[in-house]
Design a protein around this motif. Structure first.
Motif, mmCIF file in Angstrom:
data_model
loop_
_atom_site.group_PDB
_atom_site.id
_atom_site.type_symbol
_atom_site.label_atom_id
_atom_site.label_comp_id
_atom_site.label_asym_id
_atom_site.label_seq_id
_atom_site.Cartn_x
_atom_site.Cartn_y
_atom_site.Cartn_z
ATOM 1 N N GLY A 172 20.070 -113.100 25.887
ATOM 2 C CA GLY A 172 19.064 -113.193 24.838
ATOM 3 C C GLY A 172 18.482 -111.840 24.485
ATOM 4 O O GLY A 172 18.313 -111.500 23.311
ATOM 5 N N LEU A 173 18.163 -111.050 25.497
ATOM 6 C CA LEU A 173 17.608 -109.718 25.251
ATOM 7 C C LEU A 173 18.620 -108.819 24.554
ATOM 8 O O LEU A 173 18.261 -108.038 23.650
ATOM 9 C CB LEU A 173 17.160 -109.094 26.571
ATOM 10 N N ALA A 174 19.892 -108.923 24.940
ATOM 11 C CA ALA A 174 20.918 -108.100 24.306
ATOM 12 C C ALA A 174 21.096 -108.478 22.836
ATOM 13 O O ALA A 174 21.268 -107.608 21.976
ATOM 14 C CB ALA A 174 22.235 -108.246 25.056
ATOM 15 N N ALA A 175 21.050 -109.776 22.540
ATOM 16 C CA ALA A 175 21.180 -110.212 21.153
ATOM 17 C C ALA A 175 20.043 -109.659 20.291
ATOM 18 O O ALA A 175 20.261 -109.184 19.175
ATOM 19 C CB ALA A 175 21.206 -111.737 21.090
ATOM 20 N N LEU A 176 18.834 -109.700 20.818
ATOM 21 C CA LEU A 176 17.699 -109.176 20.063
ATOM 22 C C LEU A 176 17.755 -107.654 19.970
ATOM 23 O O LEU A 176 17.444 -107.068 18.920
ATOM 24 C CB LEU A 176 16.394 -109.635 20.703
ATOM 25 N N ALA A 177 18.166 -106.993 21.046
ATOM 26 C CA ALA A 177 18.276 -105.531 21.019
ATOM 27 C C ALA A 177 19.279 -105.067 19.974
ATOM 28 O O ALA A 177 19.144 -103.981 19.403
ATOM 29 C CB ALA A 177 18.663 -105.008 22.397
#
Length: 251
Positions: free
Chosen positions: A114-119
């Motif tokens: 999830g964090l990678a997708a937002l980053a």
């Protein structure tokens, strides 16, 4: 003592974009900063990073002082977990409690995804609210491991850096479900009463609230009552930082 409150807009994703805009327009009109809870994975439609209009709108909201926070990866429940948590997932979280039964490795994998997708679209959240406010012990451990600053449960805001637990109950509607009317009355009554008594609380806004007659109005009345009583609105990240004591940032 002046009360503080947080307003969160849940389930921000491509499918709910128009409803999220409606909620935020109301809060902007009142000068209330919101915490937008983002679902980055594919859920009822495309992934959040694949909607350029939504991404632009989120960056504009952040520039106006709203917070962008993580709210799961797919917002869909997974099997397993103790019977009590499965019951809560089906009854209270309505099958969306993605993190209520995960062990630490799987929770870390989903959080990292999830964090990678937002980053990938320039969004770096500081905090996390699990869908349904339900998180397993393994999920709590994973949250600390991936470096998030805070998480929330139904009754509290948890500072992951210091270990502090700030009691702050969340008020939300139950659109179309058992207790919808009673819950709506509770939101308005509690917001007015707690503001007057200096008690911190939260108001959670969901897309489905806009489908039920009167729920939108009662939620906004609750915000207005809090403001009229002098309660100060915060984002989650801003409040967590403000509540830290000198030296906590070195913990």
């Amino acid at each position: 003592m002046t009360a503080v409150f947080v307003v969160s807009v849940h389930d921000v994703a491509p499918w709910s974009f128009s409803r999220s805009r409606r909620w935020l327009a109301e809060l902007d009109a009142r000068g209330v900063p919101a915490t937008l809870l983002l679902v980055p994975g594919a859920w009822r439609g495309p992934r959040l990073p694949d909607d350029p209009a939504l991404v632009r709108w989120l960056h504009e909201a952040a520039r106006r002082g709203h917070e962008l926070s993580l709210h799961g990866c797919t917002h869909r429940a997974v099997p397993g977990g103790p019977p009590a948590r499965r019951w809560l997932n089906s009854l209270l979280a309505r099958g969306c409690a993605e993190f209520c039964a995960l062990d630490e490795p799987e929770a870390r994998r989903r959080l990292s995804a999830g964090l990678a997708a937002l980053a990938s679209v320039g969004i770096v959240p500081e905090g996390f609210t699990p869908p349904g406010w339900l998180a397993s012990p393994g999920s709590f451990a994973a949250l600390r491991a991936v470096g998030l600053e805070y998480t929330t449960s139904h009754l509290a805001v948890h500072d992951l850096r210091t270990g502090a637990r700030h009691r702050m109950p969340a008020l939300s509607h139950r659109p179309g479900g058992l207790g919808e009317r009673a819950g709506a009355r509770l939101m308005r009554t509690a917001a007015g009463r707690w503001s007057g008594r200096g008690r911190p609380f939260r108001i959670a806004l969901h897309p489905a609230d806009l489908d039920r007659p009167g729920l939108r109005e009662l939620a906004l009345e609750s915000v207005d009552l809090a403001l009229a009583a002098g309660a100060r609105p915060w984002t989650y990240a801003g409040l967590v930082r403000a509540l830290r004591r000198p030296g906590d940032d070195d913990a």
